[in-house]
Design a protein around this motif. Structure first.
Motif: not given
Length: 189
Positions: A36-60
């Motif tokens: 029985d799995i529950v995923l808890v996903l951060d949807q705060s504003g900082s998730m829009e920040d750049d992750f690796d130069g080509s993706n946002t944290k949200q996309a990753a």
């Protein structure tokens, strides 16, 4: 009784054979445990920040969660013939939390879970109220059940906040909810 034979072949190569005979045997069997799995996903504003130069944290995060859901689904389909099935639920949080997808059978709800992740906004907003997300996850988990295991996976990029700086109360609420899930529902967090 044990026999070891070593034969020299051409040059310096050796062939080794080992045989063993025992009056007792050991048999190990493995069975799949339904999860029985529950995923808890951060949807705060900082998730829009750049992750690796080509993706946002949200996309990753969305790509990682899609891969996670695929793995759960494939495991469930392999084990499904034996009556083992996994459940999945998804919680999102920013300033508050909500149920993105109720906990249900991954085999029958697979596409709904994938679609829900794909439909998450590219530009989330709000604070990082991890305590609210973990509390909603606790409410979603079933009671501890013999023969099933509960797992909560938290995806976050940041510090627990109510605005833009660390919040002791949000952190304590997240820790308290995790402890409750571990002690009362035998969950791994």
């Amino acid at each position: 009784t044990e026999t070891v034979t070593v034969d020299k072949t051409q040059d310096s190569d050796f062939l080794v054979s080992l045989s063993a005979l025992s009056s007792a045997s050991s048999l190990t069997t493995m069975t799949a445990m339904p999860l029985d799995i529950v995923l808890v996903l951060d949807q705060s504003g900082s998730m829009e920040d750049d992750f690796d130069g080509s993706n946002t944290k949200q996309a990753a995060m969305k790509a990682a969660v899609d891969n996670f859901i695929d793995a759960i689904y494939e495991s469930s389909m392999q084990d499904g013939a034996g009556g083992v099935y996994h459940t999945l639920g998804i919680v999102t949080y920013g300033g508050s939390s909500s149920t993105l997808q109720s906990r249900g059978n991954i085999e029958t709800g697979y596409q709904n879970y994938i679609d829900a992740i794909d439909d998450l906004p590219n530009s989330p907003s709000g604070s990082t109220n991890t305590g609210a997300g973990m509390s909603t996850a606790n409410n979603m988990l079933p009671a501890a059940t013999e023969g099933r295991k509960s797992i909560v996976v938290l995806f976050t990029d940041g510090v627990p906040t109510t605005s833009s700086s660390f919040s002791n109360s949000v952190a304590n609420n997240a820790i308290s909810a995790a402890n409750t899930m571990k002690t009362t529902k035998n969950a791994t967090v």
